[in-house]
Design a protein around this motif. Structure first.
Motif, PDB file in Angstrom:
ATOM      1  N   ARG A 103       0.779  -1.237   0.182  1.00 56.23           N
ATOM      2  CA  ARG A 103       0.146   0.110   0.123  1.00 56.23           C
ATOM      3  C   ARG A 103       0.816   1.224   0.095  1.00 56.23           C
ATOM      4  NH1 ARG A 103      -4.975  -0.338   4.089  1.00 56.23           N
ATOM      5  NH2 ARG A 103      -3.174   0.015   5.770  1.00 56.23           N
ATOM      6  N   PRO A 104       0.122   2.343  -0.623  1.00 57.35           N
ATOM      7  CA  PRO A 104       1.116   3.467  -0.699  1.00 57.35           C
ATOM      8  C   PRO A 104       1.385   4.292   0.769  1.00 57.35           C
ATOM      9  CG  PRO A 104      -0.944   4.170  -1.654  1.00 57.35           C
ATOM     10  CD  PRO A 104      -1.007   2.331  -1.316  1.00 57.35           C
ATOM     11  N   GLY A 105       2.295   4.900   0.988  1.00 55.27           N
ATOM     12  CA  GLY A 105       2.352   5.640   2.221  1.00 55.27           C
ATOM     13  C   GLY A 105       3.455   4.748   3.021  1.00 55.27           C
ATOM     14  N   VAL A 106       4.003   5.579   4.081  1.00 53.18           N
ATOM     15  CA  VAL A 106       4.902   4.953   5.143  1.00 53.18           C
ATOM     16  C   VAL A 106       4.010   3.955   6.262  1.00 53.18           C
ATOM     17  CG1 VAL A 106       6.694   5.372   7.099  1.00 53.18           C
ATOM     18  CG2 VAL A 106       6.283   6.825   4.867  1.00 53.18           C
ATOM     19  N   GLY A 107       3.889   2.811   5.796  1.00 52.64           N
ATOM     20  CA  GLY A 107       3.564   1.737   6.818  1.00 52.64           C
ATOM     21  C   GLY A 107       3.970   0.569   6.542  1.00 52.64           C
ATOM     22  N   TRP A 108       3.489  -0.536   7.226  1.00 51.27           N
ATOM     23  CA  TRP A 108       4.199  -1.857   7.121  1.00 51.27           C
ATOM     24  C   TRP A 108       4.446  -2.363   5.877  1.00 51.27           C
ATOM     25  CZ3 TRP A 108       3.290  -6.676   5.525  1.00 51.27           C
ATOM     26  CH2 TRP A 108       3.728  -7.846   6.266  1.00 51.27           C
ATOM     27  N   ALA A 109       5.702  -2.589   5.819  1.00 52.90           N
ATOM     28  CA  ALA A 109       6.093  -3.104   4.287  1.00 52.90           C
ATOM     29  C   ALA A 109       6.335  -4.773   4.497  1.00 52.90           C
ATOM     30  CB  ALA A 109       7.106  -2.666   3.677  1.00 52.90           C
ATOM     31  N   ALA A 110       6.955  -5.155   5.645  1.00 53.82           N
ATOM     32  CA  ALA A 110       7.495  -6.532   5.611  1.00 53.82           C
ATOM     33  C   ALA A 110       7.955  -6.570   7.008  1.00 53.82           C
ATOM     34  CB  ALA A 110       8.561  -7.109   4.536  1.00 53.82           C
ATOM     35  N   ALA A 111       7.898  -7.905   7.703  1.00 49.76           N
ATOM     36  CA  ALA A 111       8.401  -7.910   9.228  1.00 49.76           C
ATOM     37  C   ALA A 111       8.521  -9.576   9.368  1.00 49.76           C
ATOM     38  CB  ALA A 111       7.619  -7.282  10.300  1.00 49.76           C
ATOM     39  N   ASP A 112       9.088  -9.827  10.740  1.00 50.67           N
ATOM     40  CA  ASP A 112       9.103 -11.179  10.945  1.00 50.67           C
ATOM     41  C   ASP A 112       8.299 -11.101  12.348  1.00 50.67           C
ATOM     42  OD1 ASP A 112      10.920 -10.108  12.718  1.00 50.67           O
ATOM     43  OD2 ASP A 112      12.338 -11.675  12.154  1.00 50.67           O
ATOM     44  N   GLY A 113       8.046 -12.168  12.994  1.00 52.64           N
ATOM     45  CA  GLY A 113       7.424 -12.223  14.345  1.00 52.64           C
ATOM     46  C   GLY A 113       5.840 -12.910  14.264  1.00 52.64           C
ATOM     47  N   THR A 114       4.888 -12.151  13.550  1.00 53.76           N
ATOM     48  CA  THR A 114       3.719 -12.958  13.287  1.00 53.76           C
ATOM     49  C   THR A 114       2.785 -13.332  14.498  1.00 53.76           C
ATOM     50  OG1 THR A 114       4.998 -13.032  11.134  1.00 53.76           O
ATOM     51  CG2 THR A 114       2.393 -13.832  11.430  1.00 53.76           C
ATOM     52  N   GLU A 386     -10.083 -26.581  11.257  1.00 53.19           N
ATOM     53  CA  GLU A 386      -8.955 -26.209  10.588  1.00 53.19           C
ATOM     54  C   GLU A 386      -8.267 -25.413  11.567  1.00 53.19           C
ATOM     55  OE1 GLU A 386     -10.545 -25.443   5.998  1.00 53.19           O
ATOM     56  OE2 GLU A 386      -9.693 -23.852   7.189  1.00 53.19           O
ATOM     57  N   LEU A 387      -6.658 -25.058  11.305  1.00 53.82           N
ATOM     58  CA  LEU A 387      -5.816 -24.510  12.193  1.00 53.82           C
ATOM     59  C   LEU A 387      -5.162 -23.635  11.228  1.00 53.82           C
ATOM     60  CD1 LEU A 387      -4.818 -23.519  14.973  1.00 53.82           C
ATOM     61  CD2 LEU A 387      -3.098 -25.196  14.946  1.00 53.82           C
ATOM     62  N   VAL A 388      -4.885 -22.299  11.279  1.00 54.95           N
ATOM     63  CA  VAL A 388      -4.087 -21.433  10.433  1.00 54.95           C
ATOM     64  C   VAL A 388      -2.665 -21.315  11.302  1.00 54.95           C
ATOM     65  CG1 VAL A 388      -3.733 -19.223   9.446  1.00 54.95           C
ATOM     66  CG2 VAL A 388      -6.002 -20.359   9.466  1.00 54.95           C
ATOM     67  N   ILE A 389      -1.651 -21.621  10.705  1.00 55.12           N
ATOM     68  CA  ILE A 389      -0.323 -21.281  11.343  1.00 55.12           C
ATOM     69  C   ILE A 389       0.367 -20.408  10.255  1.00 55.12           C
ATOM     70  CG2 ILE A 389      -0.221 -23.540  12.629  1.00 55.12           C
ATOM     71  CD1 ILE A 389       1.530 -24.605  10.559  1.00 55.12           C
ATOM     72  N   SER A 390       1.567 -19.701  10.774  1.00 50.85           N
ATOM     73  CA  SER A 390       2.438 -19.156   9.973  1.00 50.85           C
ATOM     74  C   SER A 390       3.760 -19.152  10.457  1.00 50.85           C
ATOM     75  CB  SER A 390       1.986 -17.704  10.344  1.00 50.85           C
ATOM     76  OG  SER A 390       2.297 -17.089  11.703  1.00 50.85           O
ATOM     77  N   TYR A 391       4.688 -18.767   9.253  1.00 50.92           N
ATOM     78  CA  TYR A 391       6.174 -18.858   9.509  1.00 50.92           C
ATOM     79  C   TYR A 391       6.624 -17.676   8.916  1.00 50.92           C
ATOM     80  CZ  TYR A 391       6.245 -21.246   4.839  1.00 50.92           C
ATOM     81  OH  TYR A 391       5.858 -21.343   3.578  1.00 50.92           O
ATOM     82  N   ASN A 392       7.679 -17.544   9.340  1.00 49.87           N
ATOM     83  CA  ASN A 392       8.541 -16.434   8.772  1.00 49.87           C
ATOM     84  C   ASN A 392       9.773 -16.809   7.724  1.00 49.87           C
ATOM     85  OD1 ASN A 392       8.772 -15.143  12.080  1.00 49.87           O
ATOM     86  ND2 ASN A 392       7.338 -14.549  10.590  1.00 49.87           N
ATOM     87  N   THR A 393       9.871 -15.861   6.757  1.00 50.77           N
ATOM     88  CA  THR A 393      11.085 -16.073   5.790  1.00 50.77           C
ATOM     89  C   THR A 393      11.976 -14.770   5.989  1.00 50.77           C
ATOM     90  OG1 THR A 393       9.731 -14.765   4.172  1.00 50.77           O
ATOM     91  CG2 THR A 393       9.327 -17.131   4.258  1.00 50.77           C
ATOM     92  N   ASN A 394      13.367 -15.233   5.584  1.00 49.60           N
ATOM     93  CA  ASN A 394      14.168 -14.051   5.805  1.00 49.60           C
ATOM     94  C   ASN A 394      15.468 -14.609   4.645  1.00 49.60           C
ATOM     95  OD1 ASN A 394      15.790 -11.917   6.642  1.00 49.60           O
ATOM     96  ND2 ASN A 394      14.911 -12.395   8.498  1.00 49.60           N
ATOM     97  N   SER A 395      16.302 -13.684   4.443  1.00 50.39           N
ATOM     98  CA  SER A 395      17.660 -13.838   3.785  1.00 50.39           C
ATOM     99  C   SER A 395      18.837 -13.661   4.473  1.00 50.39           C
ATOM    100  CB  SER A 395      17.609 -12.872   2.600  1.00 50.39           C
ATOM    101  OG  SER A 395      18.806 -13.200   1.795  1.00 50.39           O
TER     102      SER A 395
END
Length: 419
Positions: A103-114, A386-395
């Motif tokens: 989205r335009p503007g200064v907002g969340w672009a990406a992160a880890d944690g979740t 169902e159960l929703v889970i998440s994981y993080n990606t990085n480089s």
């Protein structure tokens, strides 16, 4: 459940047999009792056979409602083991976060944690760690001058169908960390900073575990070390930090990688790290008293001494989910190293023993300098069964993130559950 033969079992006896059922189940019985009473009062009492058939239909409907809710509600005793029928990428939810980051503007672009939890307002808050802010270019690259904080939050609707706004203090265009100092850039760390652990509303306040970090001389991106753990108390409406207090750090256990409410207790899960081998620990606090004192699970009971905490499971990740579901407690985690496979363990109590460890999903993003880590569970947005889970990606290289910031956005997975 009572069996109907030639005559009706008294309604009170049926209700007494279902006092532990979900509220919707009990409400169906209440509705049936009310409808019969109202019919009698209005002088429209149906023939006995018709009333019996209607009541049986109500019971069948109530049983169906209970079955549909069983996988989404609190754990309840059952002799049938929970089965994971399959796991698939939740591309819609992953895409939603990608679109939000663009989205335009200064907002969340990406992160880890979740990490995520439900707020008193009815909205969900998503707690993130190292956060890159936009605006993002059309090719998903990000200017290296973009703002960066060590933690942030995002508000969403309860179903996560709509991601609403970024929460980060500071003047417009210059976000700051929600808790603790804000760095100039990812390559210029502070003397210390905080990464969010799990969060939960307790005692009317948003409580968030904070892991204090300090820089080390190790090569990037692993040039940091955990030093202590604190508990942040925030206003759940304004997100103003009200206080930051110490929590137990004895025994080299990072408490608060997962917070799970069950019965009268909030269970606090911790990780003890020894190189690439990590162990699960468990503590608990009465609901409304997460600020302490805590009790710590030992080999044969509970203790007020954090140093007495016992290792309960080997080879867990730095972050994992423990979810009461379908009469069990389902633990989802990567292994202790930087693995691409997510494993599931089962227990009949929130403190284990946890058994199983079957592989349920392989993250396709891992490899070629990218890695995956930090599983989190999101029962508040999960549908029955169902159960929703998440994981993080990085480089391994910061430049890779600036070239394609999607390399640092979360991925989501749907687990299909059954008895």
């Amino acid at each position: 459940m009572a069996v109907f033969r030639r005559r009706l079992v008294p309604f009170a006896a049926v209700v007494a047999a279902t006092t532990t059922a979900p509220s919707s189940f009990r409400m169906s019985f209440d509705a049936a009792r009310t409808s019969v009473a109202e019919g009698e009062l209005l002088g429209h009492r149906r023939p006995r056979k018709e009333r019996l058939m209607k009541f049986r239909r109500t019971l069948a409907l109530s049983a169906a409602v209970t079955a549909s809710l069983a996988l989404a509600g609190p754990a309840a005793a059952t002799n049938r083991p929970l089965r994971i029928l399959g796991a698939s990428a939740d591309t819609a939810l992953t895409q939603r976060w990608q679109d939000f980051g663009r989205r335009p503007g200064v907002g969340w672009a990406a992160a880890d944690g979740t990490y995520s939890t439900r707020l008193p307002s009815g909205l969900d808050v998503w707690l993130y760690n190292d956060t890159f802010f936009g605006p993002v270019r059309a090719d998903d690259s990000l200017p290296e001058s973009s703002p960066f904080t060590h933690n942030s939050a995002v508000l969403s609707t309860p179903d996560a169908k709509h991601l609403l706004t970024t929460i980060a203090p500071g003047p417009p265009g210059h976000p700051k960390s929600l808790v603790g100092p804000t760095p100039n850039s990812p390559g210029e760390p502070n003397d210390y900073w905080y990464w969010n652990g799990d969060g939960i509303v307790d005692g009317g306040q948003l409580r968030v575990i904070e892991f204090e970090q300090a820089p080390t001389d190790d090569p990037p991106p692993f040039n940091f070390a955990w030093t202590k753990t604190k508990l942040a108390t925030l206003d759940p409406y304004t997100f103003r930090l009200e206080k930051l207090t110490d929590v137990a750090s004895a025994g080299n256990v990072q408490w608060g990688t997962e917070l799970t409410r069950d019965g009268a207790w909030t269970y606090i899960y911790g990780v003890e790290g020894e190189g690439f081998t990590k162990y699960l620990h468990v503590a608990r606090a009465p609901i409304g008293r997460l600020d302490g004192p805590w009790q710590f699970r030992t080999a044969d009971g509970w203790s007020a001494d954090p140093a007495a905490s016992a290792r309960l499971l080997r080879n867990v990740g730095s972050s994992f989910g423990v979810t009461p579901v379908g009469g069990e407690y389902l633990l989802t985690t990567f292994g202790s190293g930087l693995e691409s496979t997510i494993h599931a363990y089962h227990a009949t109590s929130p403190v284990g023993p946890f058994t199983g460890g079957e592989t349920i999903y392989t993250a396709p993003e891992a490899g070629n300098g990218r890695y995956t880590y930090n599983v989190a569970a999101h029962p508040e947005i999960s549908r029955p069964g169902e159960l929703v889970i998440s994981y993080n990606t990085n480089s391994e290289k910061l430049a890779d993130l600036y070239a394609n910031i999607d390399n640092n956005r979360p991925r989501f997975v749907d687990l299909k559950l059954s008895r």
